[in-house]
Design a protein around this motif. Structure first.
Motif, short mmCIF file in Angstrom:
data_model
loop_
_atom_site.label_atom_id
_atom_site.label_comp_id
_atom_site.label_asym_id
_atom_site.label_seq_id
_atom_site.Cartn_x
_atom_site.Cartn_y
_atom_site.Cartn_z
N THR A 195 0.84 -1.21 0.00
CA THR A 195 0.00 0.00 0.00
C THR A 195 0.87 1.26 0.00
N LEU A 196 1.85 1.27 0.89
CA LEU A 196 2.70 2.47 1.00
C LEU A 196 3.51 2.68 -0.28
N ARG A 197 4.04 1.60 -0.82
CA ARG A 197 4.83 1.73 -2.06
C ARG A 197 3.95 2.20 -3.22
N THR A 198 2.73 1.70 -3.26
CA THR A 198 1.82 2.10 -4.33
C THR A 198 1.47 3.59 -4.19
N LEU A 199 1.23 3.98 -2.96
CA LEU A 199 0.89 5.37 -2.68
C LEU A 199 2.03 6.31 -3.08
N LEU A 200 3.25 5.84 -2.92
CA LEU A 200 4.42 6.69 -3.19
C LEU A 200 4.95 6.53 -4.61
N GLY A 201 4.19 5.82 -5.44
CA GLY A 201 4.55 5.74 -6.86
C GLY A 201 5.61 4.72 -7.18
N LEU A 202 5.96 3.85 -6.24
CA LEU A 202 6.99 2.86 -6.51
C LEU A 202 6.42 1.60 -7.15
N ILE A 203 5.13 1.38 -6.90
CA ILE A 203 4.45 0.21 -7.48
C ILE A 203 3.24 0.72 -8.25
N ARG A 204 3.02 0.12 -9.42
CA ARG A 204 1.89 0.52 -10.25
C ARG A 204 0.64 -0.27 -9.82
#
Lengths: 334, 337
Positions: free
Chosen positions: A51-60
């Protein structure tokens, strides 16, 4: 209140030829209000870091909507990146750089004034060790440096993934005070942690995730209240009467847990029902107290991750909540 | 611009950058010192000494020949029919004096015009190696330690971050390569002046050397960009270094052996070092002697193939586009974990 972080129906799947498809996020919702310290809880592999990575643009993401500080992300992430400080999982640094060099490089890249470096070093307690190479740092000191790097931007939203990892008890207390001070100064803090007692102490609200879905959310006291109603602790004048009392209460429909010197009853609507029932059996109560659940027990109950004697739980063995009823009627993750 | 400045500073601060630079410069300095020590200035005294040496050697050969002829005549008088000597002893005659010119006995001397071009190949090779290692480590270590993720939390434009990092790398390497090349020219000019000759250095010769030096600098930049691209694709320094070892061992040695077994023509034309050489030295002429071996009559004229720096530039451009393009595509598309 104004939301600084809103997630609705977030989805992310990982596909593998050998293992098939795994839904890391399965329609996840979240809402964090401005100025709060918000706890983000979940068992290992439940989707917190995704969730955090997605929120920060690291995961699509595969689906869903996200907003950060009134901007759609990831589309407008560049517009808000300067106002969001984050550490995700265990951050690592070049071992041969000093803490000051590490922060200085980030400050240059982010066009942050250089005096801010001293401010954050002071805040995290690394002022006197800032000219030493990172390779000489302990895990806790690296964690402090990571928090310093996240604070460097003087962010409106601070996202911290396990910030207490490796900290000594004093460091944990300092970190707790830092979070509260930041929140009082207007910074919103999103805190992911497994130290539930800490979360209960410093967080205003929480979101609990299990297998990629939200299983509970809201102010901490409301979440606790929602899951602690109807539990009482019963002591008798004679400890030897506990087995007999337990059988009588079980026959009456209560869920009874035997402890060495007391009983725990769940599903109690009125305390008087217990005293009346036991008195009818000739068993006299010396103490009857309503029990407030702590966050740990609520967490274990909601995620079904409490250890069972003789069983080893696997990482993905958590509670899978039904979609119906978990999603709010409308709005961003509300 | 701020990101570029930060990356440039990070490049200079990195330990591997400093060590690779020092090591590369040390190797180049060793070459220069070796050339200096193994060459001498040719003056009148050296020429006279060489003349004496040539004369002494010729006289020694004449003496040995006369002794051999005497032995031959004695053997003939004894009726010795062995194969040690020719049937006619008069065939044993002393060598003419001009077979031993004095020039052969001069000490080695560094002729700038004749020899400096070859040293540029060594310079380009070392700079390219430093560029490749520093380039691959500069981004590979960032991926490996999570530094790239941290940077993307500050600047969430992935391709911009990657290309800014590349620009900083190329700027740093350009400064190193240009400075080193200028020092290389200066050092060897000094060596030629004190331990050799600078005769014949026309404007055309200078232009040729300058262009070769420039191509060496470009080669170093291309090597750095390729290392950077490979490490970024694999998200680890080892990807670039392993890839390079794979290309050398499997792609070059293996391919060379295979082509030799099937008696392919111009084997060197399939090998990367040939194109590197053609790039720096402007052209390489390959010869194929197989045709000559099949025709036993007449003089041997091997078939030739000329590879020029333009051929090499095509190869370098294709490699750059594929690897850097792939790295940009990958960083846009792949999740960062």
């Amino acid at each position: 209140m104004t939301a600084v972080l809103e997630i609705e129906g977030l989805q992310k799947s990982y596909r593998s030829r050998r293992r098939g498809t795994r839904n890391a996020l399965d329609g996840f919702d979240m809402r964090v209000e401005a100025g709060q310290v918000h706890g983000f809880l979940g068992p290992n592999g439940s989707g917190k870091t995704t969730t955090l990575r997605t929120l920060l643009g690291l995961i699509r993401p595969d689906g869903g909507r996200m907003r950060l500080l009134d901007h759609e992300v990831p589309a407008d992430l560049s517009a808000v990146a300067g106002q969001v400080g984050a550490i995700v999982e265990s951050p690592q640094f070049f071992p041969h750089f000093t803490a000051r060099e590490t922060l200085s490089l980030l400050a240059t890249a982010g066009q942050v004034r250089s005096t801010r470096i001293d401010e954050v070093l002071e805040l995290v307690g690394l002022r006197d060790r800032s000219r030493e190479r990172v390779k000489t740092y302990s895990l806790g000191m690296k964690q402090r440096l990571a928090v310093a790097s996240a604070l460097l931007k003087d962010p409106r939203l601070l996202i911290l993934d396990e910030p207490a990892n490796g900290l000594d008890p004093g460091g944990i207390r300092e970190m707790r005070a830092l979070m509260r001070n930041l929140a009082e100064a207007g910074t919103t803090v999103l805190l992911s942690s497994h130290i539930l007692a800490e979360i209960q102490l410093i967080c205003d609200s929480v979101t609990i995730i299990s297998l990629g879905r939200r299983v509970a959310f809201g102010p901490v006291e409301k979440v606790l209240a929602a899951h602690s109603a109807g539990t009482v602790r019963v002591r008798l004048e004679a400890v030897a009467d506990l087995p007999e009392a337990g059988e009588a209460l079980t026959r009456a429909g209560f869920r009874v847990t035997r402890e060495p010197d007391h009983l725990l009853l769940e599903g109690v609507e009125e305390a008087a029902m217990v005293t009346r029932l036991l008195a009818g059996q000739g068993l006299y109560v010396s103490e009857l107290v309503w029990v407030d659940a702590d966050l740990e027990s609520v967490f274990l109950e909601l995620t079904a991750t409490a250890p069972a004697p003789g069983q080893s739980r696997q990482v993905d063995q958590s509670a899978r909540p039904a979609m119906v009823g978990q999603r709010s009627a409308g709005g961003w993750g509300a | 611009m701020s990101l570029y400045r930060a990356e440039l500073r990070r490049l200079v601060l990195r330990r591997l950058t400093r060590w690779a630079t020092v090591l590369g410069l040390a190797v180049l300095a060793t070459v220069a010192v070796g050339v200096f020590l193994s060459n001498q200035k040719i003056d009148d005294a050296a020429r006279a000494k060489a003349q004496v040496a040539a004369e002494q050697y010729w006289q020694q050969q004449v003496r040995q020949t006369e002794e051999l002829r005497a032995e031959c005549e004695q053997a003939a008088a004894r009726g010795d029919q062995s194969d040690r000597f020719p049937p006619d002893c008069s065939q044993i005659s002393p060598p003419p004096r001009d077979v031993y010119p004095a020039e052969q006995y001069l000490p080695t001397t560094f002729d700038f015009r004749a020899s400096f071009g070859q040293t540029l190949m060594a310079l380009a090779g070392i700079l390219a190696l430093v560029g490749f290692v520093v380039g691959s480590s500069f981004v590979g270590a960032e991926w490996n330690t999570g530094g790239m993720m941290t940077m993307l939390l500050w600047r969430p434009k992935r391709v911009t971050v990657l290309l800014t990092k590349l620009a900083a790398l190329l700027t740093g390497l350009l400064a190193l390569a240009v400075t080193t090349t200028v020092l290389w020219f200066g050092s060897f000019w000094l060596i030629a002046t004190t331990r050799g000759s600078t005769e014949g250095m026309t404007a055309g010769a200078w232009q040729s050397f300058a262009l070769a030096g420039l191509r060496g600098v470009v080669l170093a930049l291309v090597a750095a960009a390729l290392g950077f691209g490979l490490a970024s694709l694999g998200r680890h320094t080892a990807m670039a270094l392993g890839g390079a070892v794979g290309v050398v061992v499997v792609g070059q040695v293996g391919l060379g052996v295979l082509l030799d077994l099937i008696e392919a023509k111009f084997i060197a034309a399939w090998l990367l070092p040939t194109y590197v050489q053609a790039w720096v030295e402007k052209e390489v002429v390959l010869q194929d002697w197989q045709l000559c071996q099949r025709n036993p009559f007449g003089p041997c004229e091997p078939e030739t193939l000329t590879l020029t720096w333009q051929h090499s530039s095509g190869l370098l451009v294709v490699g750059l586009v594929l690897i850097l393009g792939g790295a940009c595509w990958a960083i846009r598309r792949r999740d960062i974990s």
